[in-house]
Design a protein around this motif. Structure first.
Motif, PDB file in Angstrom:
ATOM      1  N   ILE A 242       0.976  -1.196  -0.069  1.00 21.45           N
ATOM      2  CA  ILE A 242      -0.093   0.094   0.073  1.00 21.45           C
ATOM      3  C   ILE A 242       0.790   1.204  -0.061  1.00 21.45           C
ATOM      4  O   ILE A 242       1.812   1.229   0.804  1.00 21.45           O
ATOM      5  CB  ILE A 242      -1.005   0.030   1.137  1.00 21.45           C
ATOM      6  CG1 ILE A 242      -1.790  -1.213   1.016  1.00 21.45           C
ATOM      7  CG2 ILE A 242      -1.640   1.312   1.380  1.00 21.45           C
ATOM      8  CD1 ILE A 242      -2.648  -1.513   2.258  1.00 21.45           C
TER       9      ILE A 242
ATOM     10  N   SER B  55       1.282  -2.990   5.684  1.00 19.84           N
ATOM     11  CA  SER B  55       0.976  -4.120   4.886  1.00 19.84           C
ATOM     12  C   SER B  55       0.702  -5.567   5.366  1.00 19.84           C
ATOM     13  O   SER B  55       1.175  -6.541   5.200  1.00 19.84           O
ATOM     14  CB  SER B  55       1.843  -4.106   3.427  1.00 19.84           C
ATOM     15  OG  SER B  55       1.955  -3.021   2.945  1.00 19.84           O
TER      16      SER B  55
ATOM     17  N   PHE C 221      -7.931  -2.043  -0.909  1.00 20.96           N
ATOM     18  CA  PHE C 221      -6.656  -2.674  -0.547  1.00 20.96           C
ATOM     19  C   PHE C 221      -6.743  -4.175  -0.462  1.00 20.96           C
ATOM     20  O   PHE C 221      -5.888  -4.688  -0.288  1.00 20.96           O
ATOM     21  CB  PHE C 221      -6.034  -1.941   0.563  1.00 20.96           C
ATOM     22  CG  PHE C 221      -5.643  -0.363   0.305  1.00 20.96           C
ATOM     23  CD1 PHE C 221      -4.722   0.168  -0.723  1.00 20.96           C
ATOM     24  CD2 PHE C 221      -6.513   0.404   0.975  1.00 20.96           C
ATOM     25  CE1 PHE C 221      -4.607   1.448  -0.932  1.00 20.96           C
ATOM     26  CE2 PHE C 221      -6.276   2.036   0.835  1.00 20.96           C
ATOM     27  CZ  PHE C 221      -5.330   2.202  -0.214  1.00 20.96           C
TER      28      PHE C 221
END
Lengths: 252, 351
Positions: free
Chosen positions: B111, B150, B182
């Motif tokens: 991300i 993440s 995400f």
């Protein structure tokens, strides 16, 4: 152990000293007084800086470790706070003196502690240590465990968490503890006189110099001027510590 | 996410035991306080070590007492969002956000901070001290901080509990958007049925330290048809309101609904309590209720002294709560046609 020869200060020395002042105004100082002030600052600074990491580690151990029998260690760390400093000094002498437990080892390494600046530093460090640990510990106990857990789940290792979360969050307490310890070291008398003696220019700090003056006829004004220095120094230390603590303040 | 675990942990006054095998993107953990919800979270994140058992996430073993495997929290890469955010008080928003990112190996970073800051609308807060954030902002920053590491899985421990109703429903859209965008699996811990239904598909129900059952969040809500403030409410998504005299008209399936409450362009979620729907056998010619919908009974179920009736209205589902006597009088059977009357003011906008 023969302790009789440990006080080299002679009456002749005292006479020299008061004569140097010649009954001047209160704030005049002999070179030996200046030396005593410098020595005091040296001893206090060295003792505080040496103790800070150890005190931090000891506080961490008391707060975060889960070992049984922690109270025993707590007692040991706090002992110098409740024992008469003279007793602490005497125990250190037994431990570190030439005929003491660690004397032969220190001798081999060529380290001499008794009657040296090192001795004064060690005496101050040991006596002031519990104050430092106490203060840091109270600060650490105030840290919400979730901050530590959060940093761990965000990928920080043990050392990483220690330096980026625990140390900054106990920063104020550490400064407060170091201040207390510094101030205590400036005033250390009992343990220092036993372990390091009262040698002008080598181990004679402000309190020891004052003690000498009060034992000397006509030394009162000299003693008073050193007392004044003591007050000013302590005050300055407090001011510096307050402003440092403020810069570490976390709440807005 | 494919989570398999079998764990036991004894505490002085409490025992935790669970065998779970769960798949899916959005899993809920439900139960009263003291039921073991937070224990499960701590065990998963590695903050508590279980006595025995195993945890496997997507084929990685995180803990196995027999094989003597214990992955540290640092290496588990399971993100946690705590109930009270617990942002680092000595860092500003930006440094909080980047704390996990900096500690994530470059090849694991999925991300980008810029994209996330946009989605969570945190751009204007970056230089701010965390003490000058509102409750909702704190939770958004905490979520962002966790996401930027993440993680393989995010655990959220009652992240909305401390917030007032208004803030709560401000955050939920962010949560939904983040998890959509995400693609990170979520385990959401809560004792709020409403939050469960909005954010999860399946729910593990805990009681006194034991996993009692596993069901869909919709079924869980139906089981609680009448339990006080948790009573079943239909969650209705309505888009693009049009003015209708001094009320508002929304398209729902292939019919229209008239509401007193305005909404924004795009999706709005309204709550319609099941007890605020009145059922009629035949169409009442005129009624003060602004919405008279034709529906077919697709199911009904008893909960205590109430009956939940599932209606299919123009392709959408509606749960109505009535009493058994009405079931007899209306002769409710599957496939029966009924008319549901709903007042325009019965809808409450959540967000």
């Amino acid at each position: 152990m023969d302790l009789n020869h440990r006080f080299p200060a002679s009456s002749q020395y005292h006479e020299n000293r008061t004569q140097a002042h010649g009954g001047d105004t209160m704030v005049t100082m002999s070179p030996q007084d200046i030396q005593a002030i410098v020595l005091s600052l040296k001893v206090a600074t060295a003792a505080t800086l040496l103790s800070a990491p150890a005190g931090f580690a000891a506080a961490y151990f008391l707060v975060f470790s889960k070992i049984p029998g922690k109270t025993v260690f707590e007692g040991i760390f706090n002992l110098p706070l409740v024992l008469p400093p003279v007793v602490v000094g005497y125990l250190l002498l037994i431990l570190l003196g030439q005929n003491g437990f660690m004397g032969p080892l220190l001798g081999k390494l060529g380290i001499r502690v008794i009657f040296t600046l090192k001795g004064a530093v060690i005496a101050s460090a040991v006596v002031g240590f519990p104050l430092l640990v106490r203060s840091v510990r109270i600060g650490m106990e105030g840290i919400d465990e979730h901050y530590i857990l959060a940093s761990r789940t965000l990928g920080a290792g043990w050392w990483d968490t220690l330096f980026t979360v625990i140390l900054p969050l106990s920063g104020r307490a550490l400064i407060a503890g170091m201040t207390l310890m510094f101030a205590r070291s400036l005033g250390e008398f009992g343990a220092t006189i036993i372990l390091a003696g009262n040698i002008p220019g080598i181990t004679q700090t402000i309190p020891l110099a004052i003690y000498d003056y009060t034992n000397t006829p006509g030394g009162d004004s000299m003693a008073l001027s050193l007392c004044l220095v003591s007050i000013v120094l302590s005050f300055v230390v407090l001011m510096i510590s307050e402003s440092m603590a403020r810069s570490f303040k976390i709440r807005p | 996410m494919n989570l398999e675990l079998s764990l036991e942990k004894k505490f002085p006054a409490f025992q935790f035991k669970a065998d779970v095998s769960a798949k899916g993107k959005r899993l809920g953990v439900f139960g009263p306080s003291g039921s073991g919800k937070s224990t499960l979270m701590n065990l998963l994140a590695g903050l508590i070590t279980p006595d025995r058992g195993f945890i496997r996430l997507d084929g990685h073993t995180l803990f196995d007492s027999e094989k003597r495997i214990l992955v540290s929290p640092k290496n588990r890469r399971i993100g946690v969002v705590f109930q009270h955010a617990h942002l680092f008080p000595h860092m500003n928003v930006q440094r909080n956000l980047m704390y996990g990112f900096k500690r994530t190996p470059e090849k694991e970073r999925k991300i980008s901070p810029g994209a996330l800051i946009d989605v969570l609308a945190l751009g204007h807060l970056l230089d701010r001290s965390v003490h000058r954030l509102s409750g909702g902002e704190r939770q958004r920053v905490a979520l962002g901080r966790t996401l930027l590491a993440s993680p393989r899985l995010i655990l959220m421990d009652e992240p909305l509990t401390g917030l007032d109703q208004h803030l709560k429903y401000q955050i939920i859209p962010y949560l939904k958007r983040v998890f959509q965008e995400f693609d990170i699996p979520l385990i959401f811990i809560s004792h709020s049925l409403r939050e469960m239904r909005l954010l999860t598909d399946d729910v593990l129900v805990f009681d006194k330290g034991f996993l009692s059952h596993c069901l869909s969040s919709e079924d869980l809500a139906r089981h609680n048809l009448v339990s006080g403030d948790r009573a079943y409410a239909n969650l209705i998504t309505l888009k693009n309101p049009l003015p209708h005299k001094d009320l508002w008209r929304y398209t729902w399936g292939n019919t229209d609904l008239i509401l007193t409450e305005p909404g924004k362009e795009g999706e709005n979620i309204f709550e319609l309590p099941s007890k605020d729907i009145t059922l009629f056998k035949r169409h009442p010619e005129a009624s003060s209720a602004r919405n008279l919908l034709h529906g077919i009974v697709t199911d009904f179920f008893n909960v205590g002294n109430r009956v939940g009736v599932e209606l299919s209205c123009s392709g959408e589902k509606l749960i109505c709560q009535i009493v058994p006597e009405s079931v007899e009088e209306l002769d409710i059977r599957k496939g029966e046609a009924l008319v549901a009357a709903i007042k325009a003011s019965a809808f409450r906008k959540l967000f």
